[in-house]
Motif scaffolding. Structure first.
Motif, PDB file in Angstrom:
ATOM      1  N   TYR A  49       0.570   5.755   0.179  1.00  0.00           N
ATOM      2  CA  TYR A  49       1.534   5.242   1.214  1.00  0.00           C
ATOM      3  C   TYR A  49       0.451   5.898   2.726  1.00  0.00           C
ATOM      4  CZ  TYR A  49       5.163   3.211   4.069  1.00  0.00           C
ATOM      5  OH  TYR A  49       5.997   2.377   4.814  1.00  0.00           O
ATOM      6  N   PRO A  50      -0.752   5.378   2.611  1.00  0.00           N
ATOM      7  CA  PRO A  50      -1.572   5.858   3.729  1.00  0.00           C
ATOM      8  C   PRO A  50      -1.045   5.215   5.126  1.00  0.00           C
ATOM      9  CG  PRO A  50      -2.911   4.019   2.437  1.00  0.00           C
ATOM     10  CD  PRO A  50      -1.518   4.603   1.677  1.00  0.00           C
ATOM     11  N   GLU A  51      -1.396   6.032   5.975  1.00  0.00           N
ATOM     12  CA  GLU A  51      -0.592   5.550   7.288  1.00  0.00           C
ATOM     13  C   GLU A  51      -1.234   4.417   7.868  1.00  0.00           C
ATOM     14  OE1 GLU A  51       1.134   8.302  11.097  1.00  0.00           O
ATOM     15  OE2 GLU A  51       0.182   9.507   9.522  1.00  0.00           O
ATOM     16  N   ASP A  52      -2.575   4.406   7.797  1.00  0.00           N
ATOM     17  CA  ASP A  52      -3.142   3.277   8.489  1.00  0.00           C
ATOM     18  C   ASP A  52      -2.962   1.913   7.591  1.00  0.00           C
ATOM     19  OD1 ASP A  52      -4.553   4.053   6.153  1.00  0.00           O
ATOM     20  OD2 ASP A  52      -6.629   3.762   7.292  1.00  0.00           O
ATOM     21  N   ARG A  53      -2.384   1.953   6.458  1.00  0.00           N
ATOM     22  CA  ARG A  53      -2.248   0.864   5.593  1.00  0.00           C
ATOM     23  C   ARG A  53      -0.684   0.243   5.460  1.00  0.00           C
ATOM     24  NH1 ARG A  53      -6.593  -2.540   4.215  1.00  0.00           N
ATOM     25  NH2 ARG A  53      -8.224  -1.388   3.930  1.00  0.00           N
ATOM     26  N   ARG A  54       0.155   1.194   6.062  1.00  0.00           N
ATOM     27  CA  ARG A  54       1.531   0.995   6.041  1.00  0.00           C
ATOM     28  C   ARG A  54       2.197  -0.353   6.475  1.00  0.00           C
ATOM     29  NH1 ARG A  54       3.849   7.222   7.308  1.00  0.00           N
ATOM     30  NH2 ARG A  54       2.603   8.340   5.608  1.00  0.00           N
ATOM     31  N   GLU A  55       1.994  -0.681   7.684  1.00  0.00           N
ATOM     32  CA  GLU A  55       2.393  -2.129   7.951  1.00  0.00           C
ATOM     33  C   GLU A  55       2.094  -2.965   6.885  1.00  0.00           C
ATOM     34  OE1 GLU A  55       2.306  -5.248  11.663  1.00  0.00           O
ATOM     35  OE2 GLU A  55       1.290  -3.177  11.732  1.00  0.00           O
ATOM     36  N   GLU A  56       0.824  -3.248   6.375  1.00  0.00           N
ATOM     37  CA  GLU A  56       0.449  -3.995   5.517  1.00  0.00           C
ATOM     38  C   GLU A  56       0.915  -4.002   3.896  1.00  0.00           C
ATOM     39  OE1 GLU A  56      -3.378  -6.191   3.494  1.00  0.00           O
ATOM     40  OE2 GLU A  56      -3.726  -4.456   4.713  1.00  0.00           O
ATOM     41  N   ILE A  57       0.932  -2.678   3.630  1.00  0.00           N
ATOM     42  CA  ILE A  57       1.856  -2.344   2.337  1.00  0.00           C
ATOM     43  C   ILE A  57       3.241  -2.853   2.391  1.00  0.00           C
ATOM     44  CG2 ILE A  57       2.657  -0.570   1.033  1.00  0.00           C
ATOM     45  CD1 ILE A  57       0.162   1.001   1.571  1.00  0.00           C
ATOM     46  N   ASP A  58       4.095  -2.545   3.637  1.00  0.00           N
ATOM     47  CA  ASP A  58       5.437  -3.110   3.624  1.00  0.00           C
ATOM     48  C   ASP A  58       5.620  -4.535   3.616  1.00  0.00           C
ATOM     49  OD1 ASP A  58       6.074  -0.317   3.982  1.00  0.00           O
ATOM     50  OD2 ASP A  58       6.260  -0.293   6.211  1.00  0.00           O
ATOM     51  N   GLU A  59       4.594  -5.177   4.272  1.00  0.00           N
ATOM     52  CA  GLU A  59       4.781  -6.644   4.391  1.00  0.00           C
ATOM     53  C   GLU A  59       4.663  -7.382   3.015  1.00  0.00           C
ATOM     54  OE1 GLU A  59       1.718  -7.899   6.860  1.00  0.00           O
ATOM     55  OE2 GLU A  59       2.740  -7.240   8.736  1.00  0.00           O
ATOM     56  N   VAL A  60       3.392  -6.699   2.256  1.00  0.00           N
ATOM     57  CA  VAL A  60       3.387  -7.393   0.853  1.00  0.00           C
ATOM     58  C   VAL A  60       4.398  -6.757  -0.002  1.00  0.00           C
ATOM     59  CG1 VAL A  60       1.779  -7.098  -1.115  1.00  0.00           C
ATOM     60  CG2 VAL A  60       0.830  -7.135   1.174  1.00  0.00           C
ATOM     61  N   ALA A  61       4.812  -5.588   0.062  1.00  0.00           N
ATOM     62  CA  ALA A  61       6.065  -5.142  -0.768  1.00  0.00           C
ATOM     63  C   ALA A  61       7.310  -5.988  -0.503  1.00  0.00           C
ATOM     64  CB  ALA A  61       6.142  -3.783  -0.607  1.00  0.00           C
ATOM     65  N   GLU A  62       7.687  -6.337   0.630  1.00  0.00           N
ATOM     66  CA  GLU A  62       8.845  -7.124   0.698  1.00  0.00           C
ATOM     67  C   GLU A  62       8.714  -8.578   0.350  1.00  0.00           C
ATOM     68  OE1 GLU A  62      12.264  -8.570   1.990  1.00  0.00           O
ATOM     69  OE2 GLU A  62      11.689  -6.530   1.958  1.00  0.00           O
ATOM     70  N   LEU A  63       7.473  -9.183   0.528  1.00  0.00           N
ATOM     71  CA  LEU A  63       7.301 -10.455  -0.308  1.00  0.00           C
ATOM     72  C   LEU A  63       7.642 -10.280  -1.835  1.00  0.00           C
ATOM     73  CD1 LEU A  63       4.324 -11.959   1.979  1.00  0.00           C
ATOM     74  CD2 LEU A  63       6.728 -12.526   1.878  1.00  0.00           C
ATOM     75  N   VAL A  64       6.873  -9.212  -2.343  1.00  0.00           N
ATOM     76  CA  VAL A  64       7.014  -9.029  -3.877  1.00  0.00           C
ATOM     77  C   VAL A  64       8.401  -8.557  -4.202  1.00  0.00           C
ATOM     78  CG1 VAL A  64       6.352  -7.384  -5.516  1.00  0.00           C
ATOM     79  CG2 VAL A  64       4.549  -8.211  -4.039  1.00  0.00           C
ATOM     80  N   TYR A  65       9.099  -8.129  -3.458  1.00  0.00           N
ATOM     81  CA  TYR A  65      10.553  -7.666  -3.799  1.00  0.00           C
ATOM     82  C   TYR A  65      11.195  -8.828  -3.673  1.00  0.00           C
ATOM     83  CZ  TYR A  65      15.172  -6.544  -3.470  1.00  0.00           C
ATOM     84  OH  TYR A  65      16.802  -6.445  -3.582  1.00  0.00           O
ATOM     85  N   ARG A  66      11.216  -9.538  -2.508  1.00  0.00           N
ATOM     86  CA  ARG A  66      12.013 -10.774  -2.589  1.00  0.00           C
ATOM     87  C   ARG A  66      11.718 -11.875  -3.650  1.00  0.00           C
ATOM     88  NH1 ARG A  66      10.409 -14.228   2.468  1.00  0.00           N
ATOM     89  NH2 ARG A  66       9.018 -15.078   1.195  1.00  0.00           N
TER      90      ARG A  66
END
Length: 348
Positions: free
Chosen positions: A163-180
């Motif tokens: 969960y690298p700090e400089d990538r968290r926003e993108e990780i969160d966005e992709v993870a939310e789409l994957v979850y939903r």
């Protein structure tokens, strides 16, 4: 398993309401275990026990992250069997049917120790405070993020930064789409209350899988050139897709093995230490086909699919990328935590 009251995986009870879309209850116990102990539960080696079921995709995330980060020496793990009754998951794999650390036969006992009138779903993963025997949290999404960001003092040398700090926003966005659309999307298909709600979920699921195929066609991992939390979250659904979701949940436009990019991506992860070595296909099939009696009243567990393809060459390394970044793969699976060979995908 992992979610909450209406959770189609972790919680005993009704999973869908006739005439309605499937609606997952996401009211978790949100207490956190943190480095500063802000919620009263500081990170401490040996104090907590992670309770999981290998059948559950939500719990599987925590198993993978714990292994990748090398937290086995400081965070013990209790494993429930693949099936449960209307009360809760049980420790039926342990001698006498009792967890050897917590001394309880059911994870429900740890929930009731926290709240004798606990009104919601009895789910896994759950983290239990060993001294009190009380569940601290069952917030499966936050559990892995906290293992990655709050337990850093106890990560193994060479642990990847998931969960690298400089990538968290993108990780969160992709993870939310994957979850939903994917993680929860397969449940929306399987537990739809009407033809219309099923078809909405079905199209949404495969549109997202097509989107993911396009994203992964030219890059090895979902975010950046290393493994991240986003890959962990997608993998556990893909690992179960052909074995249960394609047939049992009617997610049947294609099998995973018929989606070339995602199938190669899933095999790449499966063959990476820390991923495939956590997958127990026997537990996965037993859970879905035996517990979901409304979907499978006969209780017959399918003999297939053929699992040997999981070890076929994937060629994803040709896209570059470094699975563990500047780190290293985890070592061998800890003693007592190895998936039995007869439950795993056979090696060629």
């Amino acid at each position: 398993m992992s979610e909450r009251t209406d959770q189609a995986h972790d919680r005993p009870g009704v999973y869908s309401v006739p005439g309605q879309d499937y609606d997952r209850d996401t009211r978790y116990i949100t207490t956190r275990i943190t480095a500063d102990g802000r919620d009263g539960y500081p990170v401490e080696p040996g104090r907590y026990r992670l309770v999981v079921a290998r059948a559950c995709p939500w719990a599987n995330r925590a198993i993978i992250v714990r292994r990748l980060l090398g937290l086995e020496p400081v965070l013990s793990m209790g494993v429930c069997g693949p099936t449960h009754d209307e009360r809760s998951w049980t420790f039926d794999l342990d001698p006498g049917g009792v967890d050897p650390v917590l001394g309880i036969p059911r994870i429900r006992d740890a929930y009731l120790a926290r709240d004798p009138h606990y009104p919601r779903g009895i789910t896994v993963p759950a983290v239990v405070d060993v001294p009190t025997g009380q569940v601290v949290t069952n917030d499966f999404a936050q559990i892995t993020l906290d293992l990655e960001t709050q337990w850093t003092a106890f990560h193994r040398p060479g642990a990847p930064d998931l969960y690298p700090e400089d990538r968290r926003e993108e990780i969160d966005e992709v993870a939310e789409l994957v979850y939903r659309d994917v993680n929860n999307g397969v449940y929306r298909c399987g537990f739809a209350g009407t033809q219309a709600s099923y078809e909405r979920a079905y199209h949404r699921l495969f549109e997202r899988l097509d989107w993911l195929s396009d994203r992964l066609r030219g890059q090895r991992y979902l975010v950046g050139d290393t493994l991240t939390e986003a890959d962990v979250r997608l993998f556990t659904t893909l690992a179960r897709f052909d074995a249960v979701y394609h047939g049992h949940f009617k997610a049947n436009r294609n099998k995973l093995s018929e989606l070339p990019v995602l199938w190669a991506y899933a095999r790449d992860l499966f063959q990476t230490p820390g991923f495939g070595d956590t997958i127990d296909f026997a537990h996965i099939k037993a859970h879905y086909y035996l517990v979901h009696t409304d979907l499978n009243p006969s209780g017959i567990v399918p003999a297939g699919p053929d699992l040997s393809g999981w070890w076929a060459p994937h060629h994803r390394e040709e896209l570059g990328g470094r699975p563990f970044g500047d780190g290293t793969p985890p070592g061998p699976v800890a003693d007592g935590e190895r998936v039995p060979d007869e439950h795993a995908a056979p090696r060629p």
